[in-house]
Enzyme design. Structure first.
Site, PDB file in Angstrom:
ATOM      1  N   SER A 553      32.401  34.229  37.994  1.00 39.50           N
ATOM      2  CA  SER A 553      33.158  35.144  37.153  1.00 39.50           C
ATOM      3  C   SER A 553      32.287  36.354  36.796  1.00 39.50           C
ATOM      4  O   SER A 553      31.816  37.044  37.701  1.00 39.50           O
ATOM      5  CB  SER A 553      33.658  34.412  35.910  1.00 39.50           C
ATOM      6  OG  SER A 553      34.667  35.158  35.251  1.00 39.50           O
ATOM      7  N   ASP A 634      43.387  32.459  42.056  1.00 39.17           N
ATOM      8  CA  ASP A 634      42.701  33.171  40.981  1.00 39.17           C
ATOM      9  C   ASP A 634      43.379  34.523  40.797  1.00 39.17           C
ATOM     10  O   ASP A 634      43.096  35.482  41.512  1.00 39.17           O
ATOM     11  CB  ASP A 634      41.224  33.360  41.321  1.00 39.17           C
ATOM     12  CG  ASP A 634      40.443  33.970  40.170  1.00 39.17           C
ATOM     13  OD1 ASP A 634      41.064  34.386  39.181  1.00 39.17           O
ATOM     14  OD2 ASP A 634      39.204  34.020  40.262  1.00 39.17           O
ATOM     15  N   HIS A 666      40.674  30.084  39.170  1.00 39.79           N
ATOM     16  CA  HIS A 666      39.349  30.611  38.860  1.00 39.79           C
ATOM     17  C   HIS A 666      38.297  29.498  38.882  1.00 39.79           C
ATOM     18  O   HIS A 666      37.113  29.771  39.013  1.00 39.79           O
ATOM     19  CB  HIS A 666      39.408  31.266  37.473  1.00 39.79           C
ATOM     20  CG  HIS A 666      38.329  32.264  37.200  1.00 39.79           C
ATOM     21  ND1 HIS A 666      38.071  33.339  38.019  1.00 39.79           N
ATOM     22  CD2 HIS A 666      37.432  32.362  36.185  1.00 39.79           C
ATOM     23  CE1 HIS A 666      37.072  34.064  37.520  1.00 39.79           C
ATOM     24  NE2 HIS A 666      36.663  33.486  36.414  1.00 39.79           N
TER      25      HIS A 666
END
Length: 694
Positions: A553, A634, A666
């Site tokens: 991320s 995602d 994600h």
């Protein structure tokens, strides 16, 4: 319930029993918890609901039905209620007797649709209120995807945001609370239950709770006086504003055919996220948290109290200051009342730990900042026990589930009831592997970092560095367990793992956290550089010439940023999981308030700031072997953010690999996928660091 492991491998991590938080009964003698395991031999999952004897730490099986979940105590007679997924999308409410486990559980209600987040509260001697949440159709009925009419076209048409969020497209069905009452509880056979009613049906302005995508049982509470819940402001664009309000629905019997209109709780200048509402034991007061900014998802929550639920105009703030910033510099999360209603117990991050704090239940009496009563590990759940004792569920970096009791005025302070991994021994781990250090950051502040050594660490030997960079960016590496990014998995390969908490990290005061605004590749990068330099100078057992760096991320953004900057040449290999390739692509995400805050405005108002921290501006410097992982579901960072850097790496002839999962978001959550993830990641970094793992 656990099997000892000679070495902590990804298989051990992913197949180890996963226990839920435990919920004690009214007497504080028994506790309910669920536990699941996954077998890579049979490729199947098991799931159990168990009853824990708090005194002995031993547990007994209540049910091993795979469809059973969310066990809850029902009244004071040690009856247990749980949800069970039924046929054609239905949900069964099942009740059993925890004191007579040989008796067969009974189904006393079937709901025509999937529900979850079950809560119960006693109304009087013969009646218990019950609430669950589920998706409601535009007409207010519980939505059942198994029996709903299927559209003949797959077209989706939108005229407002969101189009999609997290890992799914937004539909016309919205989350809601459904309530009922259970009556005459002397025995299971004599119990009656009224049909479920939608608490948010027929509103002139629609409200949705729990708040997607991560809202759950913490978004509402029930008592004999009704329901409190948080919901997004329906008049604001949810992609650009974070505002959620607290509402109160007065219910006296929970048999009302139509719930009264929800009443909003106004909080003056605090207009951001509201969270964690919880009734006091006497149901007269409500404690909750709320942020100030309505466009900053990681703003500091303030503790608030409604002393009298019949007077919503009186809302009091704990630790209020004249400048509006609040005296307590931490971020309170979950809130629990003591049994006598005189104290609050609040969880909050501090210096890499998920601590538990105690404070008076009245802002007028809370003249001193909260006292941390649990300072190690990460507290995941808290329940009040008789005699002001507290039942705590927690984890650590070496144990995935610990049940303990906090005993006021006891010299030991904390009594361990049950440790899933026996302090790490079951996994071949030890707390002795875990260390920490502080170093000078890019400015006038110190940065904290965790260190996890191999269990087979020998003094005088050198081990390559695995540099882990956390996501968020408003997040932190804490002294808690993870099945996705577990430092011990890397350490047991033969690395010294260093997990720093640079600028942007939570739990070190709001100045450090907020310092990342307009600084994505600035102060945090410099903090990481200085951390690497500290390791080089002070940790002679670390071989920094064989270092690898990994992040997901925002951590993936930072690895991409590092790849284009001098620190990137310090590593033998890099790993980016679902990271940002170009900050100019932030408008392909869903929650737009996030880049608006962190980059100081919209793309058209402040394009130069987006460009300033764009990893794609530095592609000419990319040279280090790089593994890219990006998942198809995602929607927060669409898959093009992973394909683009891989295309660059391949075009430039840089050793690289691309891993994707079409059925993951994600995160990588499915055990078989997670095992592949771990094997690919470890094989990649081991290849370039020279680690040989048997």
């Amino acid at each position: 319930m656990t099997v000892g492991a000679k070495k902590f491998t990804p298989e051990v991590l992913l197949s180890a029993p996963r226990r839920s938080a435990a919920t004690p009964n009214a007497a504080g003698t028994l506790a309910l918890f669920s536990v699941s395991t996954y077998s890579f031999h049979s490729h199947s999952k098991t799931s159990e609901i168990r009853v824990l004897d708090i005194k002995t730490g031993q547990s007994e099986l209540l049910t091993n039905d795979l469809a059973a979940s969310e066990p809850t105590w029902l009244g004071d007679h040690n009856l247990v209620l749980w949800l069970k997924g039924g046929e054609k999308g239905t949900t069964e409410l099942v009740v059993a007797d925890a004191e007579h486990l040989d008796n067969k559980p009974e189904v006393f209600m079937t709901v025509n649709g999937p529900v979850s987040n079950m809560k119960v509260a006693r109304i009087d001697a013969d009646n218990i209120a019950l609430a669950v949440t589920g998706l409601a159709t535009p007409s207010g009925d519980l939505y059942n995807p198994k029996t709903a009419e299927k559209p003949i076209s797959t077209a989706k048409i939108y005229s407002k945001l969101f189009v999609r969020q997290w890992d799914s497209y937004v539909t016309e069905n919205k989350s809601s609370i459904f309530y009922t009452v259970l009556s005459r509880l002397q025995g299971v056979s004599k119990m009656t239950v009224a049909p479920l009613k939608n608490a948010l049906a027929d509103l002139s302005v629609p409200l949705e709770t729990p708040v997607p995508p991560f809202g759950g049982a913490g978004d509402f509470d029930i008592s004999k006086n009704g329901i409190v819940f948080v919901a997004k402001d329906p008049t604001l664009d949810p992609a650009n504003y974070t505002k959620t309000d607290l509402y109160y629905i007065p219910l006296r019997t929970f048999t009302e055919r139509q719930a009264p209109t929800p009443q909003i709780v106004k909080t003056g200048n605090l207009r951001g996220y509201s969270s964690s509402p919880v009734f006091s034991p006497d149901a007269k007061s409500v404690a909750f948290a709320r942020m100030k900014s309505d466009q900053y998802e990681s703003d500091k929550p303030r503790l608030l109290l409604v002393p009298d639920i019949t007077d919503l105009s009186n809302v009091q703030e704990f630790y209020e200051t004249e400048d509006g910033e609040g005296k307590w510099d931490l971020r309170p999360e979950s809130i629990i009342w003591s049994r006598n209603g005189e104290e609050l117990y609040v969880t909050a991050e501090e210096n890499g730990r998920g601590k538990l704090f105690k404070l008076p239940a009245s802002p007028r009496h809370a003249t001193h900042l909260p006292t941390a009563i649990i300072e190690n590990g990460t507290v995941t759940d808290v329940k009040a026990l008789p005699n002001n004792r507290i039942f705590i569920s927690s984890t650590s970096l070496v144990d995935n589930s610990i049940y303990s009791i906090y005993i006021p005025d006891d010299p030991s302070g904390r009594l361990t009831v049950s440790s899933n991994a026996k302090g790490g021994k079951t996994f071949g781990l030890s707390q002795d592997q875990v260390h920490e250090f502080w170093y000078q950051g890019a400015g006038d502040y110190s940065v904290h970092a965790w260190v996890v050594k191999p269990s087979f660490f020998k003094k005088g030997q050198k081990y390559p560095l695995a540099y882990l960079i956390h996501g968020g960016p408003q997040g932190a590496w804490n002294e808690g367990w993870s099945t996705r990014w577990n430092p011990a998995v890397f350490a047991e390969q033969g690395y010294v793992v260093v997990a720093p908490n640079p600028t942007g990290s939570t739990g070190y005061g709001m100045a450090l956290q907020n310092g990342i605004k307009n600084e994505w590749g600035g102060r945090p990068y410099e903090d990481l550089v200085k951390g690497f330099e500290y390791i080089e100078k002070n940790m002679d057992y670390v071989d920094t010439t064989r270092s690898v760096a990994l992040g997901a991320s925002y951590g993936g953004f930072m690895v991409n940023w590092i790849q284009g900057h001098p620190l990137g040449r310090k590593f033998k290999a890099l790993v980016t999981h679902d990271g940002v390739f170009s900050t100019l692509n932030q408008y392909s995400s869903e929650e737009l308030f996030f880049p608006h805050h962190d980059f100081g405005g919209t793309l058209w108002e402040n394009r130069e700031n987006y460009e300033k921290w764009d990893p794609a501006r530095h592609l000419e410097n990319w040279a280090t072997p790089h593994l890219i992982i990006h998942n198809e579901l995602d929607y927060r960072l669409p898959i093009a953010e992973g394909l683009a850097p891989f295309n660059v790496l391949q075009t430039k002839g840089i050793p690289s690999k691309f891993l994707t999962f079409p059925d993951e978001n994600h995160w990588v959550l499915k055990p078989e996928n997670s095992l592949v993830w771990h094997k690919v990641v470890l094989d990649w970094i081991n290849k370039y660091s020279g680690v040989t793992s048997d």
